[in-house]
Motif scaffolding. Structure first.
Motif, PDB file in Angstrom:
ATOM      1  N   ILE A  74       1.028  -1.210   0.087  1.00 48.29           N
ATOM      2  CA  ILE A  74      -0.159   0.145   0.096  1.00 48.29           C
ATOM      3  C   ILE A  74       0.730   1.118  -0.136  1.00 48.29           C
ATOM      4  CG2 ILE A  74      -1.519   1.296   1.125  1.00 48.29           C
ATOM      5  CD1 ILE A  74      -3.232  -1.636   2.179  1.00 48.29           C
ATOM      6  N   HIS A  75       1.971   1.085   0.632  1.00 39.23           N
ATOM      7  CA  HIS A  75       2.646   2.727   1.031  1.00 39.23           C
ATOM      8  C   HIS A  75       3.666   2.881  -0.277  1.00 39.23           C
ATOM      9  CE1 HIS A  75       2.911   3.871   5.302  1.00 39.23           C
ATOM     10  NE2 HIS A  75       1.920   3.026   5.518  1.00 39.23           N
ATOM     11  N   LYS A  76       3.435   2.201  -1.443  1.00 39.53           N
ATOM     12  CA  LYS A  76       3.891   2.114  -2.629  1.00 39.53           C
ATOM     13  C   LYS A  76       2.978   3.508  -2.983  1.00 39.53           C
ATOM     14  CE  LYS A  76       6.626  -1.929  -2.820  1.00 39.53           C
ATOM     15  NZ  LYS A  76       6.936  -3.755  -3.599  1.00 39.53           N
ATOM     16  N   ARG A  77       1.757   3.285  -3.214  1.00 40.44           N
ATOM     17  CA  ARG A  77       0.951   4.649  -3.681  1.00 40.44           C
ATOM     18  C   ARG A  77       0.515   5.239  -2.647  1.00 40.44           C
ATOM     19  NH1 ARG A  77      -3.212  -0.097  -6.313  1.00 40.44           N
ATOM     20  NH2 ARG A  77      -4.329   2.413  -6.994  1.00 40.44           N
ATOM     21  N   LEU A  78       0.936   5.411  -2.237  1.00 44.63           N
ATOM     22  CA  LEU A  78       0.567   6.553  -1.045  1.00 44.63           C
ATOM     23  C   LEU A  78       1.508   7.492  -0.506  1.00 44.63           C
ATOM     24  CD1 LEU A  78      -1.499   5.104   2.274  1.00 44.63           C
ATOM     25  CD2 LEU A  78       0.460   6.879   2.362  1.00 44.63           C
ATOM     26  N   ALA A  79       0.716   8.520   0.044  1.00 48.17           N
ATOM     27  CA  ALA A  79       2.242   9.867   0.818  1.00 48.17           C
ATOM     28  C   ALA A  79       0.775  10.109   1.625  1.00 48.17           C
ATOM     29  CB  ALA A  79       1.989  11.182   0.031  1.00 48.17           C
ATOM     30  N   TYR A  80       2.096  10.111   2.341  1.00 47.81           N
ATOM     31  CA  TYR A  80       1.501  10.825   4.094  1.00 47.81           C
ATOM     32  C   TYR A  80       2.437  11.851   4.702  1.00 47.81           C
ATOM     33  CZ  TYR A  80       1.062  10.689   9.042  1.00 47.81           C
ATOM     34  OH  TYR A  80       0.850  10.521  10.120  1.00 47.81           O
ATOM     35  N   VAL A  81       1.591  12.853   5.334  1.00 50.02           N
ATOM     36  CA  VAL A  81       1.957  14.090   6.229  1.00 50.02           C
ATOM     37  C   VAL A  81       1.658  14.024   7.333  1.00 50.02           C
ATOM     38  CG1 VAL A  81       2.738  17.043   5.915  1.00 50.02           C
ATOM     39  CG2 VAL A  81       2.666  15.686   3.458  1.00 50.02           C
ATOM     40  N   PRO A  82       2.486  14.143   8.344  1.00 47.68           N
ATOM     41  CA  PRO A  82       1.942  14.055   9.539  1.00 47.68           C
ATOM     42  C   PRO A  82       1.805  15.456  10.262  1.00 47.68           C
ATOM     43  CG  PRO A  82       4.215  13.211   9.547  1.00 47.68           C
ATOM     44  CD  PRO A  82       3.929  13.587   8.216  1.00 47.68           C
ATOM     45  N   GLY A  83       1.300  15.801  11.017  1.00 47.28           N
ATOM     46  CA  GLY A  83       1.046  17.362  12.167  1.00 47.28           C
ATOM     47  C   GLY A  83       2.503  17.921  12.374  1.00 47.28           C
ATOM     48  N   ASP A  84       2.997  16.937  13.234  1.00 47.63           N
ATOM     49  CA  ASP A  84       4.178  17.046  13.374  1.00 47.63           C
ATOM     50  C   ASP A  84       5.327  16.603  12.840  1.00 47.63           C
ATOM     51  OD1 ASP A  84       5.386  18.190  15.728  1.00 47.63           O
ATOM     52  OD2 ASP A  84       5.359  16.341  17.330  1.00 47.63           O
ATOM     53  N   VAL A  85       6.768  17.226  12.436  1.00 47.50           N
ATOM     54  CA  VAL A  85       7.112  16.535  11.203  1.00 47.50           C
ATOM     55  C   VAL A  85       8.560  16.414  12.227  1.00 47.50           C
ATOM     56  CG1 VAL A  85       8.617  16.669   9.403  1.00 47.50           C
ATOM     57  CG2 VAL A  85       6.518  16.816   9.255  1.00 47.50           C
ATOM     58  N   ASN A  86       8.958  15.102  12.404  1.00 49.33           N
ATOM     59  CA  ASN A  86       9.934  14.945  12.829  1.00 49.33           C
ATOM     60  C   ASN A  86      11.251  14.392  11.729  1.00 49.33           C
ATOM     61  OD1 ASN A  86      10.330  15.490  15.712  1.00 49.33           O
ATOM     62  ND2 ASN A  86       8.500  13.729  16.142  1.00 49.33           N
ATOM     63  N   LEU A  87      12.487  15.200  11.638  1.00 49.22           N
ATOM     64  CA  LEU A  87      13.528  15.437  10.345  1.00 49.22           C
ATOM     65  C   LEU A  87      15.227  14.883  11.133  1.00 49.22           C
ATOM     66  CD1 LEU A  87      12.715  17.955   7.932  1.00 49.22           C
ATOM     67  CD2 LEU A  87      11.758  15.370   7.643  1.00 49.22           C
ATOM     68  N   TRP A  88      15.314  14.129  10.677  1.00 50.66           N
ATOM     69  CA  TRP A  88      16.855  13.818  11.064  1.00 50.66           C
ATOM     70  C   TRP A  88      17.790  15.004  10.943  1.00 50.66           C
ATOM     71  CZ3 TRP A  88      14.277  11.044   7.183  1.00 50.66           C
ATOM     72  CH2 TRP A  88      13.967   9.347   7.693  1.00 50.66           C
ATOM     73  N   PRO A  89      18.317  15.259  11.903  1.00 48.84           N
ATOM     74  CA  PRO A  89      18.611  17.023  12.237  1.00 48.84           C
ATOM     75  C   PRO A  89      20.052  16.924  10.997  1.00 48.84           C
ATOM     76  CG  PRO A  89      19.258  15.276  14.062  1.00 48.84           C
ATOM     77  CD  PRO A  89      18.374  14.886  13.042  1.00 48.84           C
ATOM     78  N   ASN A  90      20.791  15.693  10.928  1.00 46.04           N
ATOM     79  CA  ASN A  90      22.015  15.963  10.137  1.00 46.04           C
ATOM     80  C   ASN A  90      21.517  15.915   8.677  1.00 46.04           C
ATOM     81  OD1 ASN A  90      22.972  17.301  12.718  1.00 46.04           O
ATOM     82  ND2 ASN A  90      24.186  14.629  13.095  1.00 46.04           N
ATOM     83  N   LEU A  91      20.712  15.878   8.161  1.00 38.35           N
ATOM     84  CA  LEU A  91      20.858  15.838   6.741  1.00 38.35           C
ATOM     85  C   LEU A  91      20.251  17.311   6.542  1.00 38.35           C
ATOM     86  CD1 LEU A  91      18.812  12.359   5.967  1.00 38.35           C
ATOM     87  CD2 LEU A  91      21.107  13.211   5.745  1.00 38.35           C
ATOM     88  N   THR A  92      19.710  17.289   4.842  1.00 44.72           N
ATOM     89  CA  THR A  92      19.764  18.725   4.417  1.00 44.72           C
ATOM     90  C   THR A  92      17.600  18.368   4.141  1.00 44.72           C
ATOM     91  OG1 THR A  92      20.248  17.984   2.251  1.00 44.72           O
ATOM     92  CG2 THR A  92      21.412  18.755   3.433  1.00 44.72           C
ATOM     93  N   GLY A  93      17.514  19.051   3.880  1.00 45.10           N
ATOM     94  CA  GLY A  93      15.592  19.325   3.827  1.00 45.10           C
ATOM     95  C   GLY A  93      16.159  18.061   2.656  1.00 45.10           C
ATOM     96  N   GLY A  94      17.174  18.872   1.238  1.00 48.47           N
ATOM     97  CA  GLY A  94      16.754  18.016  -0.376  1.00 48.47           C
ATOM     98  C   GLY A  94      17.258  16.621   0.035  1.00 48.47           C
ATOM     99  N   GLU A  95      17.998  16.162   0.999  1.00 44.00           N
ATOM    100  CA  GLU A  95      18.783  14.788   1.376  1.00 44.00           C
ATOM    101  C   GLU A  95      16.899  14.189   1.369  1.00 44.00           C
ATOM    102  OE1 GLU A  95      23.662  15.543   1.956  1.00 44.00           O
ATOM    103  OE2 GLU A  95      21.494  15.764   3.832  1.00 44.00           O
ATOM    104  N   VAL A  96      16.590  14.211   2.468  1.00 46.07           N
ATOM    105  CA  VAL A  96      15.193  14.242   3.327  1.00 46.07           C
ATOM    106  C   VAL A  96      13.966  13.939   1.987  1.00 46.07           C
ATOM    107  CG1 VAL A  96      13.559  14.311   4.714  1.00 46.07           C
ATOM    108  CG2 VAL A  96      15.805  15.037   5.744  1.00 46.07           C
ATOM    109  N   ILE A  97      14.084  14.932   1.194  1.00 50.51           N
ATOM    110  CA  ILE A  97      13.268  14.585   0.419  1.00 50.51           C
ATOM    111  C   ILE A  97      13.592  13.991  -0.614  1.00 50.51           C
ATOM    112  CG2 ILE A  97      12.042  15.928  -1.917  1.00 50.51           C
ATOM    113  CD1 ILE A  97      11.813  18.559  -0.059  1.00 50.51           C
TER     114      ILE A  97
END
Length: 295
Positions: A74-97
Motif C-alpha cells: 500500500i505504501h508504494k502508492r500512498l503519501a503521508y504527511v503528519p502534523g508534527d514532522v520530525n526530520l533527521w537533524p544532520n541531513l539537508t531538506g533536499g536529502e530528506v526529500i
C-alpha cells in the motif's frame, strides 16, 4: 471500488475504546475531510490506515488491500504527511526529500524543483536549522512530488503561514484534478469546507455525522439578518430561534432548518424591509455537535 474504506473499525487499548465501529469510504478523485477535536480518534484512525496499529475488530482496506497485512504494498502508492514532522537533524531538506522518493523507487527530480519553488523551501539547509513551518514544507514537498494515488494529510498546515496554507490548498485542488484521492484530517474548518467533497465528524471515537456538505447543511442553523417596519417582538418566544441580537428594527439571529417556514411567516407580519441570509457553515455544524461536550 473505494480507494479507502473502513467497516466498523474498532480499536481498544485495554478497557479504553479509542475507536468504535468507524465506517467511511473515500472514492477515486475525492477529497475527504476528517474533523474532530484533540482526543476524538483522528490520529488513531490514521495510524490504523497506515498499518502502524492493528485494529481490535472491523476492517480497513486501501486499494482493495488490507491496511495491516498489505501495508508495504500500500505504501508504494500512498503519501503521508503528519502534523508534527520530525526530520533527521544532520541531513539537508533536499536529502530528506530524495530519501523519501527513493524509498518509493521514484525519480521525481523535475517535480521536486517545482514544488520546492512553490513552497519557498531552501533544500540545502540542515534540517536542524528549520523552523516548524519549514520542516512541514519538507514533508509536503516530498508528498506532492510523488506519484502517489492516495494522499493522507494529518493537520498538514500546522506551522505554515497563511500564504503557504493557500499554496497547500491550491496544491490539493490540483491533485484532485489529476484524479488523486485525498484524506484530510484537519481542525481548520474553513480549509476542510473549501477543499472537501465529503466530511466526517468524529467525537469520542465515533462518527457522529458524515456526508457531503450539502447533505449536512440541513442539520445546521441558517443565519438571518432582517430589518422590519415594526420591531420584532415575537422571536424570543419562538422555538428554533437562537442567538438573537436586536437593535431597534434590525435583528440578527439563527434559525433551525425545520423552523424556517414558521419563523419567516411570523417575520412577515412585522413588515420586512430587508432580509439577508447566509448558508450554514461547517463550523456551525461542528460547534453545534460539540456545545457543552468535553474536547
Amino acid at each position: 471500488m473505494a480507494v479507502l474504506e473502513t467497516i466498523e473499525l474498532t480499536k481498544r487499548f485495554g478497557n479504553f475504546t479509542a475507536l468504535n465501529k468507524v465506517s467511511m469510504s473515500v472514492e477515486e478523485g475525492e477529497v475527504y475531510g476528517f474533523i474532530g477535536p484533540n482526543g476524538a480518534g483522528k490520529s488513531t484512525t490514521i495510524r490504523l490506515l497506515l498499518g502502524m496499529l492493528r485494529a481490535t475488530s472491523g476492517q480497513s482496506t486501501i486499494f482493495g488491500m488490507d491496511a495491516w497485512k498489505d501495508a508495504v504494498e500500500i505504501h508504494k502508492r500512498l503519501a503521508y504527511v503528519p502534523g508534527d514532522v520530525n526530520l533527521w537533524p544532520n541531513l539537508t531538506g533536499g536529502e530528506v526529500i530524495d530519501l523519501f522518493t527513493k524509498l518509493r523507487g521514484e525519480n521525481v527530480s523535475n517535480r521536486r524543483s517545482e514544488w520546492l519553488e512553490r513552497f519557498g523551501l531552501d533544500p540545502t539547509k540542515k534540517c536542524r536549522t528549520y523552523s516548524k513551518g519549514n520542516s512541514q514544507k519538507v514533508a509536503l514537498v516530498a508528498a506532492f512530488s510523488s506519484n502517489a494515488d492516495l494522499f493522507i494529510f494529518d493537520e498538514p498546515t500546522s506551522g505554515l503561514d497563511p500564504l503557504m496554507e493557500k499554496v497547500f490548498q491550491e496544491s490539493v485542488k490540483e491533485l484532485k484534478r489529476e484524479g488523486k484521492s485525498i484524506f484530510l484530517s484537519s481542525h481548520i474548518l474553513s480549509e476542510v469546507e473549501r477543499l472537501c467533497d465529503k466530511v466526517a465528524i468524529i467525537r469520542q471515537g465515533e462518527i457522529i455525522e458524515a456526508g457531503t456538505l450539502d447533505e449536512l447543511r440541513h442539520l445546521t442553523r441558517v443565519h438571518l439578518v432582517v430589518q422590519t417596519r415594526e420591531p420584532l417582538t415575537a422571536l424570543h418566544t419562538m422555538q428554533g430561534v437562537h442567538q438573537i441580537n436586536q437593535t431597534g428594527n434590525s435583528c440578527s439571529f439563527q434559525v433551525d432548518a425545520d423552523a424556517m417556514e414558521h419563523v419567516m411567516a411570523t417575520i412577515n407580519t412585522f413588515g420586512i424591509v430587508s432580509l439577508e441570509s447566509a448558508p450554514p457553515t461547517l463550523e456551525d455544524l461542528f460547534m453545534r455537535h460539540y456545545e457543552g461536550a468535553d474536547s
